[in-house]
Scaffold this motif. Structure first.
Motif, mmCIF file in Angstrom:
data_model
loop_
_atom_site.group_PDB
_atom_site.id
_atom_site.type_symbol
_atom_site.label_atom_id
_atom_site.label_comp_id
_atom_site.label_asym_id
_atom_site.label_seq_id
_atom_site.Cartn_x
_atom_site.Cartn_y
_atom_site.Cartn_z
ATOM 1 N N UNK A 15 0.826 -1.207 0.000
ATOM 2 C CA UNK A 15 0.000 0.000 0.000
ATOM 3 C C UNK A 15 0.861 1.258 0.000
ATOM 4 N N UNK A 16 1.878 1.281 0.871
ATOM 5 C CA UNK A 16 2.777 2.448 0.923
ATOM 6 C C UNK A 16 3.535 2.595 -0.393
ATOM 7 N N UNK A 17 3.970 1.481 -0.958
ATOM 8 C CA UNK A 17 4.700 1.520 -2.236
ATOM 9 C C UNK A 17 3.837 2.095 -3.346
ATOM 10 N N UNK A 18 2.569 1.670 -3.377
ATOM 11 C CA UNK A 18 1.645 2.171 -4.404
ATOM 12 C C UNK A 18 1.394 3.666 -4.222
ATOM 13 N N UNK A 19 1.208 4.089 -2.971
ATOM 14 C CA UNK A 19 0.977 5.510 -2.702
ATOM 15 C C UNK A 19 2.180 6.351 -3.117
ATOM 16 N N UNK A 20 3.378 5.845 -2.853
ATOM 17 C CA UNK A 20 4.589 6.563 -3.285
ATOM 18 C C UNK A 20 4.651 6.657 -4.806
ATOM 19 N N UNK A 21 4.306 5.553 -5.479
ATOM 20 C CA UNK A 21 4.321 5.552 -6.944
ATOM 21 C C UNK A 21 3.329 6.565 -7.499
ATOM 22 N N UNK A 22 2.121 6.603 -6.915
ATOM 23 C CA UNK A 22 1.125 7.560 -7.390
ATOM 24 C C UNK A 22 1.510 8.997 -7.053
ATOM 25 N N UNK A 23 2.194 9.197 -5.917
ATOM 26 C CA UNK A 23 2.638 10.540 -5.558
ATOM 27 C C UNK A 23 3.615 11.082 -6.589
ATOM 28 N N UNK A 24 4.627 10.275 -6.937
ATOM 29 C CA UNK A 24 5.613 10.737 -7.916
ATOM 30 C C UNK A 24 5.006 10.812 -9.318
ATOM 31 N N UNK A 25 4.033 9.947 -9.603
ATOM 32 C CA UNK A 25 3.331 10.045 -10.875
ATOM 33 C C UNK A 25 2.570 11.367 -10.958
ATOM 34 N N UNK A 26 1.944 11.748 -9.834
ATOM 35 C CA UNK A 26 1.240 13.025 -9.791
ATOM 36 C C UNK A 26 2.165 14.197 -10.024
ATOM 37 N N UNK A 27 3.370 14.130 -9.471
ATOM 38 C CA UNK A 27 4.348 15.202 -9.697
ATOM 39 C C UNK A 27 4.713 15.314 -11.172
ATOM 40 N N UNK A 28 4.843 14.173 -11.840
ATOM 41 C CA UNK A 28 5.206 14.194 -13.258
ATOM 42 C C UNK A 28 4.055 14.760 -14.090
ATOM 43 N N UNK A 29 2.818 14.385 -13.738
ATOM 44 C CA UNK A 29 1.656 14.931 -14.455
ATOM 45 C C UNK A 29 1.558 16.438 -14.242
ATOM 46 N N UNK A 30 1.813 16.869 -13.012
ATOM 47 C CA UNK A 30 1.793 18.305 -12.700
ATOM 48 C C UNK A 30 2.894 19.044 -13.462
ATOM 49 N N UNK A 31 4.039 18.375 -13.619
ATOM 50 C CA UNK A 31 5.182 19.013 -14.290
ATOM 51 C C UNK A 31 4.904 19.291 -15.759
ATOM 52 N N UNK A 32 4.009 18.530 -16.391
ATOM 53 C CA UNK A 32 3.706 18.786 -17.807
ATOM 54 C C UNK A 32 2.476 19.694 -17.960
ATOM 55 N N UNK A 33 2.032 20.266 -16.828
ATOM 56 C CA UNK A 33 0.964 21.240 -16.889
ATOM 57 C C UNK A 33 -0.440 20.683 -16.761
#
Length: 365
Positions: A15-33
């Motif tokens: 669960x923690x691993x998945x949340x970390x993956x989604x957190x960094x995925x969210x940062x990448x999505x945010x980075x492209x606007x």
């Protein structure tokens, strides 16, 4: 004594691993606007917001259950099967040959025959690297990986020269007869008054995948063969001392693994495409590795992990379509989930073990 409870190892760490993956995925999505919140809402809506989305999610989930179980069987014997992709290809060839052999009168007759064809071809392809490992010392990772390329070339050759429809520009076999059509969820649920999308590819193979997961549990934890597989995986030296033949276990475990990969073809070849097409696995053999690792090689965990990757596949496709997010970024998100749940597992595990040890010492004091 375990450093932390079983529930923490089975539930909390993934669960923690998945949340970390989604957190960094969210940062990448945010980075492209783009808005990460909108992105996750689009993925959830696309994967579970309609019967069509659910149908596609369960279709991908079915593929990943089969390949995840296949990798887990080999892993319990301390064998890392990287050849799932090739074994799925050969399984697809076996299913296609069975379905094209005769004009099947009904799917209830065609399905068992196709299952046997897919399982036999997948097991036969896994037998070769298993034999090379057991009798010649060839490393199973290298041989199974190389056999993926051989399988692709071999199936492509058979498809192009023997199964391809004459005059057709598409590299695919002829369509299967109507009697080989598997019941879809729409057809299965209609008698109960449940309206399910006609276009969704989910079919009865999903139920067979669940039965395979139950059979996996029975095999590994309730049979003598399963005990031998687990014993061999835990310690080859101890297993040999107990009279377990390492050659026999290596070959049997790999052939079961290959058979499970081959069974995936009843879903994508017989159930969805209803013909053999080039590159039918579409990466499911490799995703099975991540599914098995995330699911801790237990059938319940594998089913849940397969559902997660089914969500990522279908939700990612919807995200690309509606939010104009590049498909390559979806692959990156899938890679982040694999990285955090597999390669970086110890990054989450080590701090949690220290935490639970500190809590235990505090309680004892």
């Amino acid at each position: 004594m375990q450093a932390m409870p079983k529930w923490a190892d089975a539930v909390l760490i993934p669960l923690i691993s998945i949340l970390l993956a989604f957190f960094f995925s969210g940062l990448m999505i945010w980075a492209i606007g783009k808005d990460p919140v909108v992105a996750i809402q689009t993925m959830i809506q696309g994967a579970f917001g309609s019967t069509n989305g659910i149908g596609y999610t369960l279709y991908y989930t079915t593929n990943f259950i089969f390949t995840g179980l296949a990798i887990a069987v080999a892993y319990h014997a301390r064998l890392f099967n990287i050849g799932g992709e090739g074994q799925v290809m050969l399984g697809g060839l076996g299913v296609a040959l069975v379905c094209l052999a005769i004009d099947w009168p009904h799917w209830a007759l065609a399905l068992p025959a196709a299952m046997i064809g897919g399982a036999v071809f997948g097991a036969a392809w896994a037998f070769i690297p298993a034999y090379l490992q057991a009798k010649r010392g060839s490393h199973i990772v290298i041989t199974t990986m190389m056999f993926n390329f051989i399988a692709s070339a071999f199936v492509g050759y058979i498809l192009l020269n023997y199964l391809k429809v004459p005059g057709s520009m598409s590299t695919e076999s002829a369509g299967f007869s109507a009697g080989a059509h598997l019941p879809t969820f729409h057809e299965m649920l209609a008698p109960f008054g449940i309206n399910f999308s006609k276009n969704a590819p989910a079919n009865i193979s999903f139920l067979i995948a669940l039965l395979a997961a139950f059979g996996f549990w029975v095999l590994i934890w309730k049979t003598r063969l399963g005990y031998e597989i687990r014993s061999f995986g835990a310690s080859e030296t101890a297993a040999k001392y107990a009279g377990i033949n390492p050659v026999r276990i290596t070959i049997i475990a790999m052939m079961i693994s290959g058979a499970l990969c081959g069974l995936m073809a009843i879903n994508n070849v017989m159930g969805e495409a209803e013909r053999l097409i080039d590159n039918a696995p579409e990466g499911a053999g490799f995703i099975g590795i991540a599914v098995a690792l995330m699911g801790r090689n237990h059938p319940i965990g594998i089913v849940l992990a397969a559902l997660l990757f089914g969500f990522l596949y279908q939700g990612g496709a919807e995200l690309t379509f509606w939010e104009a997010i590049p498909r390559e970024l979806i692959v990156v998100i899938q890679g982040l989930v694999i990285m955090f749940t597999g390669a970086l597992d110890n990054m989450v595990r080590a701090p949690l073990e220290k935490l639970f040890l500190a809590l235990r010492k505090t309680k004892e004091a």
